[in-house]
Design an enzyme around this catalytic site. Sequence first.
Site, mmCIF file in Angstrom:
data_model
loop_
_atom_site.group_PDB
_atom_site.id
_atom_site.type_symbol
_atom_site.label_atom_id
_atom_site.label_comp_id
_atom_site.label_asym_id
_atom_site.label_seq_id
_atom_site.Cartn_x
_atom_site.Cartn_y
_atom_site.Cartn_z
ATOM 1 C CE LYS A 190 -3.500 2.453 2.620
ATOM 2 N NZ LYS A 190 -4.476 2.383 3.711
ATOM 3 C CE LYS A 218 -6.127 1.872 -0.219
ATOM 4 N NZ LYS A 218 -6.462 1.883 1.180
#
Length: 310
Positions: A180, A234
């Site tokens: 992420k 992400k």
Amino acid sequence: MHRETVLTSADLIWPLFVTDGAGVEEPIGSLPGVSRWSVDLIAARAKEAVALGIPCLALFPNTQSDRRDPIGTEALNPDNLMCRAIRAIRDACGDSIGVLTDVALDPYTSHGQDGLIDDAGYVLNDATVEVLTGQSLNQAAAGADIIAPSDMMDGRIGVIRAALEGAGHANVQIMSYAAKYASAFYGPFRDAVGSSGLLKGDKKTYQMDPANSEEALREVAMDIAEGADSVMVKPGLPYLDIVRAVKDRFEVPVFAYQVSGEYAMIEAAVAVGAGERDPLVLETLMAFKRAGCSGVLTYHAAHAARLLNG
Ligand code: PBG
């Protein structure tokens, strides 16, 4: 006949925002077409998802501001918005839909960081992991199917896995937000959970540098070794190279999150006539599958499912 990639509604995970009250639908200005729903209305969204063939929902709470504090205590409340929403979905849909729950403290802290902070505002890794573990057990007890830590602390997957086993939740999966990035694409999400006005500074001490890809592989390797059942990359579209690298290196299901800023970009393009929604949505989602994703978290999930189902 020669098509290599197939996209269906079964590839979609639908993120939903939960808010307090009854009979409440609050549109989110920076996410046109997306609303926060009160717990009583969440069940209808879940039934809609089942009817559309969407296998899983991802829940995020907009915690009441008087319930936010520096250590995210509300995350441990068995009657918090998240737990009430899980139970409402379970009551309405039984096991016909999966419920994935976000583990991180930003919707619960008065400073908007994902963890506990020291006097200088630096996020404390190990102290945060302890609270995240309690939060995970709280969500599992309420009926979550998949725990999804989005906090990026080191070592949390192993600790949470052990705690789940110890508490009799052996069948609860972990989908780790493993790679992420500290991204500029999360703005509308922070509006949706009500943390944007609270957040001071940034999340660069725990989320990844967009310049790095080898680090993503190290993060994924650690989370798999610690017991993650699946991993997430992400944001989505700007990081499809990371999805492909993870998929080529590891034999686990890989998911990606088409995040709020990506959704907002598509809607902004549609609003000014720079593109058409339906083909933009389907092309971007197909690209995730082509890059190696098992599934995609997207705010366009219901719309895309309707298109895909004809
Ligand atoms: C926070 C969290 C974020 C998102 C999911 N979980 C934002 C952040 O890290 O600040 C972003 C999702 C989106 O932008 O759609 N733990």
